[in-house]
Enzyme design. Structure first.
Site, PDB file in Angstrom:
ATOM      1  N   ASN A   1      -7.377  -7.190   2.687  1.00  0.00           N
ATOM      2  CA  ASN A   1      -8.531  -6.349   2.506  1.00  0.00           C
ATOM      3  C   ASN A   1      -9.304  -6.833   1.400  1.00  0.00           C
ATOM      4  O   ASN A   1      -8.961  -6.906   0.306  1.00  0.00           O
ATOM      5  CB  ASN A   1      -7.953  -4.910   2.003  1.00  0.00           C
TER       6      ASN A   1
ATOM      7  N   LYS B   1     -12.079  -5.810   0.221  1.00  0.00           N
ATOM      8  CA  LYS B   1     -13.044  -4.901  -0.235  1.00  0.00           C
ATOM      9  C   LYS B   1     -14.292  -5.312  -0.212  1.00  0.00           C
ATOM     10  O   LYS B   1     -14.900  -5.773   0.468  1.00  0.00           O
ATOM     11  CB  LYS B   1     -12.344  -4.469  -1.642  1.00  0.00           C
TER      12      LYS B   1
ATOM     13  N   HIS C   1      -8.601   4.420   3.384  1.00  0.00           N
ATOM     14  CA  HIS C   1      -7.978   3.837   2.232  1.00  0.00           C
ATOM     15  C   HIS C   1      -8.225   4.516   1.112  1.00  0.00           C
ATOM     16  O   HIS C   1      -9.233   5.320   0.914  1.00  0.00           O
ATOM     17  CB  HIS C   1      -8.824   2.174   1.861  1.00  0.00           C
TER      18      HIS C   1
ATOM     19  N   GLU D   1      -9.271   4.086  -1.789  1.00  0.00           N
ATOM     20  CA  GLU D   1     -10.766   3.830  -2.439  1.00  0.00           C
ATOM     21  C   GLU D   1     -12.007   4.686  -1.719  1.00  0.00           C
ATOM     22  O   GLU D   1     -12.726   5.180  -2.434  1.00  0.00           O
ATOM     23  CB  GLU D   1     -10.971   2.587  -2.691  1.00  0.00           C
TER      24      GLU D   1
ATOM     25  N   GLU E   1       0.356   2.814   0.694  1.00  0.00           N
ATOM     26  CA  GLU E   1      -0.253   2.205  -0.416  1.00  0.00           C
ATOM     27  C   GLU E   1      -0.334   3.293  -1.717  1.00  0.00           C
ATOM     28  O   GLU E   1      -1.210   3.986  -1.710  1.00  0.00           O
ATOM     29  CB  GLU E   1      -1.750   1.921  -0.120  1.00  0.00           C
TER      30      GLU E   1
ATOM     31  N   GLY F   1      -4.161  -2.762  -7.145  1.00  0.00           N
ATOM     32  CA  GLY F   1      -5.058  -3.434  -8.118  1.00  0.00           C
ATOM     33  C   GLY F   1      -4.513  -3.382  -9.599  1.00  0.00           C
ATOM     34  O   GLY F   1      -5.094  -3.610 -10.663  1.00  0.00           O
TER      35      GLY F   1
ATOM     36  N   SER G   1      -0.523  -4.339  -5.013  1.00  0.00           N
ATOM     37  CA  SER G   1      -0.061  -5.630  -5.992  1.00  0.00           C
ATOM     38  C   SER G   1       0.715  -6.232  -5.506  1.00  0.00           C
ATOM     39  O   SER G   1       1.651  -7.090  -5.919  1.00  0.00           O
ATOM     40  CB  SER G   1       0.496  -4.911  -7.336  1.00  0.00           C
TER      41      SER G   1
HETATM   42  C1  PEP Z   1      -5.533  -2.530  -1.382  1.00  0.00           C
HETATM   43  O1  PEP Z   1      -6.511  -2.436  -1.834  1.00  0.00           O
HETATM   44  O2  PEP Z   1      -5.256  -2.074  -0.083  1.00  0.00           O
HETATM   45  C2  PEP Z   1      -4.546  -3.277  -2.164  1.00  0.00           C
HETATM   46  C3  PEP Z   1      -3.335  -3.238  -1.619  1.00  0.00           C
HETATM   47  O3  PEP Z   1      -5.156  -3.778  -3.200  1.00  0.00           O
HETATM   48  P1  PEP Z   1      -4.382  -4.864  -4.131  1.00  0.00           P
HETATM   49  O4  PEP Z   1      -3.184  -5.896  -3.273  1.00  0.00           O
HETATM   50  O5  PEP Z   1      -5.103  -5.594  -5.061  1.00  0.00           O
HETATM   51  O6  PEP Z   1      -3.200  -4.009  -4.984  1.00  0.00           O
END
Ligand code: PEP
Length: 251
Positions: free
Chosen positions: A12, A14, A98, A100, A168, A174, A213
């Site tokens: 992803n 973003k 997601h 976000e 998630e 992040g 992460s």
């Molecule tokens: C995500 O935004 O779906 C995600 C898992 O981000 P990150 O791997 O940067 O934590």
């Protein structure tokens, strides 16, 4: 990781990437062959790059997806993009729900469900994201939150080809923080139970990704957890070397 389910490593990007980022995607296409079929690979760049990436990936070993869509196929929705438009560009999947988007745009479970249905209407796989906040985890509500989000966000008629669920934890996205493998196992086992209750034998084959992460140094451990069928990767999917190393960590 379940033996029978082929893992999916989905990136992803973003709101990151310009035309100059095609080199990084090119490197992913170049390196994918060396993974000897360990995992399916998918990259979801910003909408502005879907056409370019899909064109580059034609006949390649990396699929291309989108990060969101409007529930409707067309109409007076300034600035929005329909699932059919992404299909037209060569996308095969769309991330919906997601955290976000849930946080920044106030997306409800009901809206996420409509977006997943839109992806299906266009013939695309919906990658539906769920997960708890830190506060919800600390107050022991993780499984309740996942249960509610699954019930509200997943449409009827899910199959192992039209749906992927991404667990998630919001607090792991992040931040560099990850749950313990025991915590991941508990939540993925719970999600598997919900999927098999509702979608019967299909539910046993629907991929459940872990996201939050994931990086080359922790991928193998996380991908080895029961009912973890791959990863949704944010930051580490922006660099071909890291993205490919994560996929190489699949058992
Ligand atoms: C995500 O935004 O779906 C995600 C898992 O981000 P990150 O791997 O940067 O934590």
């Amino acid at each position: 990781m379940s033996d029978a389910i082929r893992p999916l490593i989905a990136g992803n990007w973003k709101m990151n990437g310009l035309k100059s980022s095609t080199g990084e995607f090119e490197a992913m296409l170049g390196g994918a062959g060396a993974l000897s079929g360990k995992a399916d690979l998918l990259v979801c760049p910003p909408a502005t790059l879907v056409a370019a990436f899909a064109g580059m990936a034609r006949d390649g070993m990396v699929a291309v997806g989108a990060q969101d869509c409007h529930p409707k196929p067309s109409g007076a929705h300034t600035g929005d993009l329909a699932a059919e438009m992404f299909r037209d560009l060569g996308a095969t999947a769309i991330i919906v729900g997601h955290s976000e988007r849930r946080a920044d745009h106030g997306e409800s479970d009901a809206l996420v469900r409509q977006k997943a249905e839109a992806a299906w209407r266009a013939g695309l796989t919906a990658i539906v994201c769920i997960g708890e906040t830190r506060q919800q985890r600390d107050s022991g509500k993780t499984l309740d939150i996942c249960k509610t989000q699954l019930a509200g966000s997943l449409p009827d008629g899910a199959t192992s080809t039209n749906l992927v669920v991404a667990y998630e934890p919001v607090w792991a996205i992040g931040t560099g923080l990850t749950p313990t493998t025991g915590d991941v196992e508990e939540v993925h086992r719970f999600i598997r139970g919900v999927l098999t209750d509702r979608f019967k034998e299909e539910g046993d084959r629907i991929r459940i990704l872990y996201g939050g992460s994931v990086k080359p140094s922790n991928a193998a451990e996380l991908m080895g957890v029961a009912n973890v069928n791959g990863a949704l990767v944010g930051g580490a999917s922006l660099k071909a070397a890291d993205f490919l190393a994560i996929a190489a960590g699949c058992p």
